[in-house]
Design a protein around this motif. Structure first.
Motif, PDB file in Angstrom:
ATOM      1  N   LEU A  38      62.871  60.686  -2.811  1.00 21.45           N
ATOM      2  CA  LEU A  38      63.637  61.463  -1.848  1.00 21.45           C
ATOM      3  C   LEU A  38      62.969  61.397  -0.481  1.00 21.45           C
ATOM      4  CD1 LEU A  38      64.168  64.622  -4.079  1.00 21.45           C
ATOM      5  CD2 LEU A  38      65.858  62.852  -3.564  1.00 21.45           C
ATOM      6  N   PRO A  39      63.744  61.533   0.588  1.00 20.21           N
ATOM      7  CA  PRO A  39      63.125  61.595   1.914  1.00 20.21           C
ATOM      8  C   PRO A  39      62.193  62.809   1.975  1.00 20.21           C
ATOM      9  CG  PRO A  39      65.523  61.450   2.072  1.00 20.21           C
ATOM     10  CD  PRO A  39      65.189  61.647   0.635  1.00 20.21           C
ATOM     11  N   SER A  40      60.991  62.584   2.458  1.00 15.89           N
ATOM     12  CA  SER A  40      60.005  63.655   2.503  1.00 15.89           C
ATOM     13  C   SER A  40      59.040  63.422   3.660  1.00 15.89           C
ATOM     14  CB  SER A  40      59.231  63.698   1.182  1.00 15.89           C
ATOM     15  OG  SER A  40      58.155  64.593   1.264  1.00 15.89           O
ATOM     16  N   PRO A  41      58.680  64.483   4.358  1.00 15.90           N
ATOM     17  CA  PRO A  41      57.731  64.331   5.463  1.00 15.90           C
ATOM     18  C   PRO A  41      56.282  64.225   4.979  1.00 15.90           C
ATOM     19  CG  PRO A  41      58.397  66.612   5.276  1.00 15.90           C
ATOM     20  CD  PRO A  41      59.198  65.836   4.265  1.00 15.90           C
ATOM     21  N   THR A  42      56.056  64.394   3.695  1.00 14.86           N
ATOM     22  CA  THR A  42      54.694  64.341   3.168  1.00 14.86           C
ATOM     23  C   THR A  42      54.340  62.927   2.729  1.00 14.86           C
ATOM     24  OG1 THR A  42      55.344  64.846   0.892  1.00 14.86           O
ATOM     25  CG2 THR A  42      54.893  66.713   2.337  1.00 14.86           C
ATOM     26  N   ARG A  43      53.068  62.687   2.530  1.00 19.35           N
ATOM     27  CA  ARG A  43      52.621  61.359   2.079  1.00 19.35           C
ATOM     28  C   ARG A  43      52.969  61.108   0.620  1.00 19.35           C
ATOM     29  NH1 ARG A  43      47.470  58.816   4.491  1.00 19.35           N
ATOM     30  NH2 ARG A  43      47.895  57.650   2.613  1.00 19.35           N
ATOM     31  N   ASP A  44      52.953  62.155  -0.187  1.00 14.11           N
ATOM     32  CA  ASP A  44      53.250  62.007  -1.610  1.00 14.11           C
ATOM     33  C   ASP A  44      54.759  62.056  -1.819  1.00 14.11           C
ATOM     34  OD1 ASP A  44      52.576  61.655  -4.289  1.00 14.11           O
ATOM     35  OD2 ASP A  44      52.415  63.802  -4.678  1.00 14.11           O
ATOM     36  N   PRO A  45      55.358  60.970  -2.304  1.00 11.69           N
ATOM     37  CA  PRO A  45      56.806  60.942  -2.506  1.00 11.69           C
ATOM     38  C   PRO A  45      57.260  61.966  -3.548  1.00 11.69           C
ATOM     39  CG  PRO A  45      55.859  58.754  -2.760  1.00 11.69           C
ATOM     40  CD  PRO A  45      54.731  59.719  -2.667  1.00 11.69           C
ATOM     41  N   TYR A  46      58.473  62.435  -3.389  1.00 11.04           N
ATOM     42  CA  TYR A  46      59.083  63.349  -4.347  1.00 11.04           C
ATOM     43  C   TYR A  46      60.315  62.703  -4.950  1.00 11.04           C
ATOM     44  CZ  TYR A  46      56.084  67.159  -2.944  1.00 11.04           C
ATOM     45  OH  TYR A  46      54.984  67.964  -2.730  1.00 11.04           O
ATOM     46  N   PHE A  47      60.610  63.083  -6.195  1.00 14.65           N
ATOM     47  CA  PHE A  47      61.752  62.563  -6.915  1.00 14.65           C
ATOM     48  C   PHE A  47      62.594  63.716  -7.429  1.00 14.65           C
ATOM     49  CE2 PHE A  47      58.481  59.393  -7.082  1.00 14.65           C
ATOM     50  CZ  PHE A  47      59.146  58.203  -6.931  1.00 14.65           C
ATOM     51  N   ASP A  48      63.884  63.485  -7.576  1.00 17.52           N
ATOM     52  CA  ASP A  48      64.797  64.474  -8.136  1.00 17.52           C
ATOM     53  C   ASP A  48      64.535  64.547  -9.648  1.00 17.52           C
ATOM     54  OD1 ASP A  48      67.058  65.652  -9.425  1.00 17.52           O
ATOM     55  OD2 ASP A  48      68.287  65.195  -7.674  1.00 17.52           O
ATOM     56  N   THR A  49      64.059  65.691 -10.098  1.00 12.41           N
ATOM     57  CA  THR A  49      63.682  65.869 -11.501  1.00 12.41           C
ATOM     58  C   THR A  49      64.844  65.594 -12.448  1.00 12.41           C
ATOM     59  OG1 THR A  49      62.089  67.545 -10.809  1.00 12.41           O
ATOM     60  CG2 THR A  49      62.610  67.477 -13.137  1.00 12.41           C
ATOM     61  N   ASP A  50      66.041  66.047 -12.106  1.00  9.55           N
ATOM     62  CA  ASP A  50      67.201  65.840 -12.973  1.00  9.55           C
ATOM     63  C   ASP A  50      67.518  64.352 -13.132  1.00  9.55           C
ATOM     64  OD1 ASP A  50      67.491  68.581 -13.353  1.00  9.55           O
ATOM     65  OD2 ASP A  50      68.820  68.784 -11.623  1.00  9.55           O
ATOM     66  N   LYS A  51      67.440  63.599 -12.039  1.00  6.77           N
ATOM     67  CA  LYS A  51      67.713  62.164 -12.106  1.00  6.77           C
ATOM     68  C   LYS A  51      66.641  61.441 -12.916  1.00  6.77           C
ATOM     69  CE  LYS A  51      70.443  61.741  -7.922  1.00  6.77           C
ATOM     70  NZ  LYS A  51      70.561  61.126  -6.602  1.00  6.77           N
ATOM     71  N   VAL A  52      65.393  61.882 -12.778  1.00  8.40           N
ATOM     72  CA  VAL A  52      64.303  61.281 -13.561  1.00  8.40           C
ATOM     73  C   VAL A  52      64.525  61.554 -15.043  1.00  8.40           C
ATOM     74  CG1 VAL A  52      61.826  61.385 -14.059  1.00  8.40           C
ATOM     75  CG2 VAL A  52      62.620  61.354 -11.681  1.00  8.40           C
ATOM     76  N   ARG A  53      64.872  62.789 -15.392  1.00  7.37           N
ATOM     77  CA  ARG A  53      65.139  63.127 -16.804  1.00  7.37           C
ATOM     78  C   ARG A  53      66.278  62.280 -17.363  1.00  7.37           C
ATOM     79  NH1 ARG A  53      65.072  69.174 -15.779  1.00  7.37           N
ATOM     80  NH2 ARG A  53      62.877  69.687 -15.953  1.00  7.37           N
ATOM     81  N   ASP A  54      67.347  62.136 -16.581  1.00  5.26           N
ATOM     82  CA  ASP A  54      68.483  61.323 -17.026  1.00  5.26           C
ATOM     83  C   ASP A  54      68.051  59.879 -17.262  1.00  5.26           C
ATOM     84  OD1 ASP A  54      70.124  63.538 -16.858  1.00  5.26           O
ATOM     85  OD2 ASP A  54      71.041  62.946 -14.951  1.00  5.26           O
ATOM     86  N   TRP A  55      67.251  59.340 -16.365  1.00  4.76           N
ATOM     87  CA  TRP A  55      66.780  57.968 -16.501  1.00  4.76           C
ATOM     88  C   TRP A  55      65.927  57.823 -17.760  1.00  4.76           C
ATOM     89  CZ3 TRP A  55      62.121  55.322 -16.645  1.00  4.76           C
ATOM     90  CH2 TRP A  55      62.200  53.940 -16.458  1.00  4.76           C
ATOM     91  N   LEU A  56      65.034  58.777 -17.975  1.00  5.87           N
ATOM     92  CA  LEU A  56      64.173  58.716 -19.160  1.00  5.87           C
ATOM     93  C   LEU A  56      64.985  58.805 -20.446  1.00  5.87           C
ATOM     94  CD1 LEU A  56      61.229  60.960 -17.941  1.00  5.87           C
ATOM     95  CD2 LEU A  56      61.146  58.497 -18.370  1.00  5.87           C
ATOM     96  N   ARG A  57      65.987  59.645 -20.471  1.00  6.14           N
ATOM     97  CA  ARG A  57      66.853  59.740 -21.660  1.00  6.14           C
ATOM     98  C   ARG A  57      67.553  58.413 -21.914  1.00  6.14           C
ATOM     99  NH1 ARG A  57      68.949  65.083 -19.542  1.00  6.14           N
ATOM    100  NH2 ARG A  57      67.395  66.539 -20.325  1.00  6.14           N
ATOM    101  N   GLY A  58      68.025  57.788 -20.877  1.00 10.45           N
ATOM    102  CA  GLY A  58      68.701  56.492 -21.002  1.00 10.45           C
ATOM    103  C   GLY A  58      67.754  55.415 -21.503  1.00 10.45           C
ATOM    104  N   GLU A  59      66.537  55.411 -20.984  1.00  8.64           N
ATOM    105  CA  GLU A  59      65.552  54.430 -21.425  1.00  8.64           C
ATOM    106  C   GLU A  59      65.191  54.651 -22.887  1.00  8.64           C
ATOM    107  OE1 GLU A  59      65.695  52.031 -18.660  1.00  8.64           O
ATOM    108  OE2 GLU A  59      63.913  51.747 -19.883  1.00  8.64           O
TER     109      GLU A  59
END
Length: 64
Positions: A38-59
């Motif tokens: 996700l766009p973030s002003p910090t150095r450490d990137p952030y991800f949408d937790t729901d999308k990550v969970r969906d991806w992991l379930r699919g994998e």
């Protein structure tokens, strides 16, 4: 204006949760359809937790 609260997870937290490296996640984004950061002003990137969970379930379903 209606605001929506996102559930997010940082790259650092994601690496700890999945026991993987930052490079692994970057490779998954590039080659395996992992959700983009996700766009973030910090150095450490952030991800949408729901999308990550969906991806992991699919994998998990594809590898069984």
């Amino acid at each position: 204006m209606k605001t929506t609260k996102l559930n997010v997870i940082s790259m650092k937290e994601l690496c700890e949760e999945l026991n993987c490296s930052r490079d692994s996640i970057k490779l998954w984004v590039k080659e395996r359809g992992f959700p983009k950061r996700l766009p973030s002003p910090t150095r450490d990137p952030y991800f949408d937790t729901d999308k990550v969970r969906d991806w992991l379930r699919g994998e998990n379903n594809e590898t069984r």
